[in-house]
Design an enzyme around this catalytic site. Structure first.
Site, PDB file in Angstrom:
ATOM      1  N   THR A  62     -11.183 -12.234 -24.296  1.00 42.34           N
ATOM      2  CA  THR A  62     -12.528 -11.724 -24.066  1.00 42.34           C
ATOM      3  C   THR A  62     -12.995 -12.081 -22.663  1.00 42.34           C
ATOM      4  O   THR A  62     -12.214 -12.609 -21.847  1.00 42.34           O
ATOM      5  CB  THR A  62     -13.497 -12.207 -25.180  1.00 42.34           C
ATOM      6  OG1 THR A  62     -14.742 -11.549 -25.009  1.00 42.34           O
ATOM      7  CG2 THR A  62     -13.713 -13.717 -25.145  1.00 42.34           C
ATOM      8  N   LYS A  66     -10.093 -10.302 -19.474  1.00 42.64           N
ATOM      9  CA  LYS A  66      -9.336  -9.131 -19.942  1.00 42.64           C
ATOM     10  C   LYS A  66      -8.447  -8.535 -18.845  1.00 42.64           C
ATOM     11  O   LYS A  66      -7.397  -7.974 -19.139  1.00 42.64           O
ATOM     12  CB  LYS A  66     -10.293  -8.057 -20.483  1.00 42.64           C
ATOM     13  CG  LYS A  66     -10.947  -8.438 -21.806  1.00 42.64           C
ATOM     14  CD  LYS A  66     -11.803  -7.308 -22.353  1.00 42.64           C
ATOM     15  CE  LYS A  66     -12.513  -7.749 -23.616  1.00 42.64           C
ATOM     16  NZ  LYS A  66     -13.297  -6.694 -24.249  1.00 42.64           N
ATOM     17  N   ASP A 102     -10.070  -2.091 -27.998  1.00 40.13           N
ATOM     18  CA  ASP A 102     -11.517  -1.840 -27.948  1.00 40.13           C
ATOM     19  C   ASP A 102     -11.828  -0.343 -28.122  1.00 40.13           C
ATOM     20  O   ASP A 102     -12.664   0.024 -28.958  1.00 40.13           O
ATOM     21  CB  ASP A 102     -12.118  -2.316 -26.616  1.00 40.13           C
ATOM     22  CG  ASP A 102     -12.373  -3.814 -26.601  1.00 40.13           C
ATOM     23  OD1 ASP A 102     -12.582  -4.403 -27.678  1.00 40.13           O
ATOM     24  OD2 ASP A 102     -12.373  -4.398 -25.497  1.00 40.13           O
ATOM     25  N   GLY A 127     -23.611   3.137 -18.775  1.00 38.54           N
ATOM     26  CA  GLY A 127     -22.894   1.953 -18.307  1.00 38.54           C
ATOM     27  C   GLY A 127     -21.526   2.342 -17.771  1.00 38.54           C
ATOM     28  O   GLY A 127     -20.972   3.380 -18.151  1.00 38.54           O
ATOM     29  N   ALA A 128     -21.023   1.490 -16.864  1.00 43.45           N
ATOM     30  CA  ALA A 128     -19.725   1.788 -16.252  1.00 43.45           C
ATOM     31  C   ALA A 128     -18.899   0.511 -16.124  1.00 43.45           C
ATOM     32  O   ALA A 128     -18.080   0.381 -15.218  1.00 43.45           O
ATOM     33  CB  ALA A 128     -19.936   2.433 -14.886  1.00 43.45           C
ATOM     34  N   GLY A 129     -19.113  -0.443 -17.038  1.00 39.67           N
ATOM     35  CA  GLY A 129     -18.357  -1.692 -17.010  1.00 39.67           C
ATOM     36  C   GLY A 129     -17.077  -1.571 -17.830  1.00 39.67           C
ATOM     37  O   GLY A 129     -16.601  -0.467 -18.135  1.00 39.67           O
ATOM     38  N   GLY A 130     -16.547  -2.729 -18.214  1.00 39.83           N
ATOM     39  CA  GLY A 130     -15.258  -2.758 -18.918  1.00 39.83           C
ATOM     40  C   GLY A 130     -15.296  -2.024 -20.254  1.00 39.83           C
ATOM     41  O   GLY A 130     -14.356  -1.282 -20.589  1.00 39.83           O
ATOM     42  N   TYR A 217     -23.997  -5.864 -30.436  1.00 43.41           N
ATOM     43  CA  TYR A 217     -24.077  -6.203 -31.871  1.00 43.41           C
ATOM     44  C   TYR A 217     -24.926  -7.438 -32.157  1.00 43.41           C
ATOM     45  O   TYR A 217     -25.063  -7.821 -33.321  1.00 43.41           O
ATOM     46  CB  TYR A 217     -22.678  -6.345 -32.492  1.00 43.41           C
ATOM     47  CG  TYR A 217     -21.790  -7.328 -31.780  1.00 43.41           C
ATOM     48  CD1 TYR A 217     -20.941  -6.899 -30.775  1.00 43.41           C
ATOM     49  CD2 TYR A 217     -21.808  -8.667 -32.108  1.00 43.41           C
ATOM     50  CE1 TYR A 217     -20.130  -7.780 -30.105  1.00 43.41           C
ATOM     51  CE2 TYR A 217     -20.995  -9.570 -31.448  1.00 43.41           C
ATOM     52  CZ  TYR A 217     -20.166  -9.114 -30.448  1.00 43.41           C
ATOM     53  OH  TYR A 217     -19.378 -10.006 -29.774  1.00 43.41           O
TER      54      TYR A 217
END
Ligand code: NAP
Length: 279
Positions: A62, A66, A102, A127-130, A217
């Site tokens: 995590t 990653k 994922d 969003g444009a992250g992982g 979550y």
């Protein structure tokens, strides 16, 4: 001797994975202990090397490792290589294989928990992250169309360029009427995040059939989900994605079907326990 699996990250103290993975191993009658492996970056090479031991099945990976684990593994294929991110490591006779569950976990959550088939549907990712990258790749593989909108527009442009057509970056705030599904992949609305009470985008332009998904979550009902439900829209929270990515990892480690219901129950109990313990 018990076999071992664990989660590698920094920090890992709040991860839900130990609760629901341990429940899955116990329910399946497997003598496996799932551990928290707190790992600062400087210790990552030694930690990954330790996974080659015969009693270790593998690991989850995590934030923030990653990407960093990739050069330390023997083989990284498929989605993990294209995403440039590994969230699951499997030890096969001392060789380490990297996977990314994922995106597939997100697709399984859509299909199994919202009865929503992504093929041919139009998605807007915020969003444009992982997380956005892994989800976008899996959606494109499932033959969906994907638009991306991000606070920092250059990151959305770079992600869309990496993904290739038909992924597109939006320059202006999105008009939602043309989408079948909206997915929040930002940290907005996350407990302990930069904007826990905020909305990642307004919902005024949503059509009545829009499915609103928040991959955050904690809390289970985010401000976005609450606003969407108040408008009468269908919603899906982030817990199903977490469980299905974990279920796919469990199957890679063990070769047997994951007891998904048991994993859901354990995660929900753990979240309720934490909410009850909150001041
Ligand atoms: P990340 O790589 O750090 O990306 C964060 C994203 O959030 C970026 O697009 C960032 O935009 C945006 N952002 C942050 N603060 C913002 C703000 N105040 N307003 C608007 N946008 C903002 O994080 P990640 O790994 O992709 O994770 C994103 C979220 O998904 C986290 O909450 C994580 O817990 C959740 N997640 C859930 C699952 C699951 O299984 N359910 C799996 C993975 C991740 P900029 O580019 O402008 O900074």
């Amino acid at each position: 001797m018990s076999r071992r699996v664990g989660i590698i990250g920094h920090p890992v103290g709040h991860s839900l994975s130990p609760a629901f993975q341990q429940a899955a191993f116990s329910h399946s009658g497997l003598d496996v202990v799932y551990e928290r492996w707190e790992t600062p970056l400087t210790s990552l090479p030694d930690r990954v090397a330790s996974l080659r031991a015969p009693e270790v099945l593998g690991a989850n990976v995590t934030v923030p490792h990653k990407e960093h684990v990739i050069p330390l593994l023997d083989e990284v294929g498929g989605l993990a290589a294209r995403a440039g991110a590994v969230n699951t490591i499997v030890n096969r006779e001392g060789r380490l294989f990297g996977f990314n569950t994922d995106g597939p976990g997100f697709i399984a959550a859509l299909r199994n928990e919202a009865a929503f088939e992504p093929a041919g549907r139009s998605f807007l990712l915020l969003g444009a992250g992982g997380a956005a990258r892994g989800i976008a790749l899996a959606l494109l593989e499932a033959r969906a169309t994907v638009d991306i909108w991000n606070r920092t527009p250059g990151r959305a442009v770079a992600l869309a360029r990496d993904l290739g057509a038909p992924a597109r970056a939006l320059a202006d705030p999105p008009h939602l009427a043309s989408y079948d599904c909206l997915v929040n992949c930002t940290t907005v609305g996350m407990e302990g995040g930069p904007d826990p009470r905020g909305l990642p985008c307004p919902l005024e332009t949503a059509g009545p059939a829009l499915l609103v998904v928040d991959i955050v979550y904690t809390p289970r009902e985010t401000p976005l989900l609450r606003r969407a439900a108040a408008r009468g829209l269908r919603t899906l929270g982030g817990l199903p994605m977490l469980i299905y990515q974990g279920a796919l990892a469990f199957e890679l480690w063990t070769g047997i079907p994951a007891p998904v219901d048991v994993m859901f129950r354990a995660a929900e109990n753990e979240l309720a326990r934490r909410e009850g313990a909150a001041p």
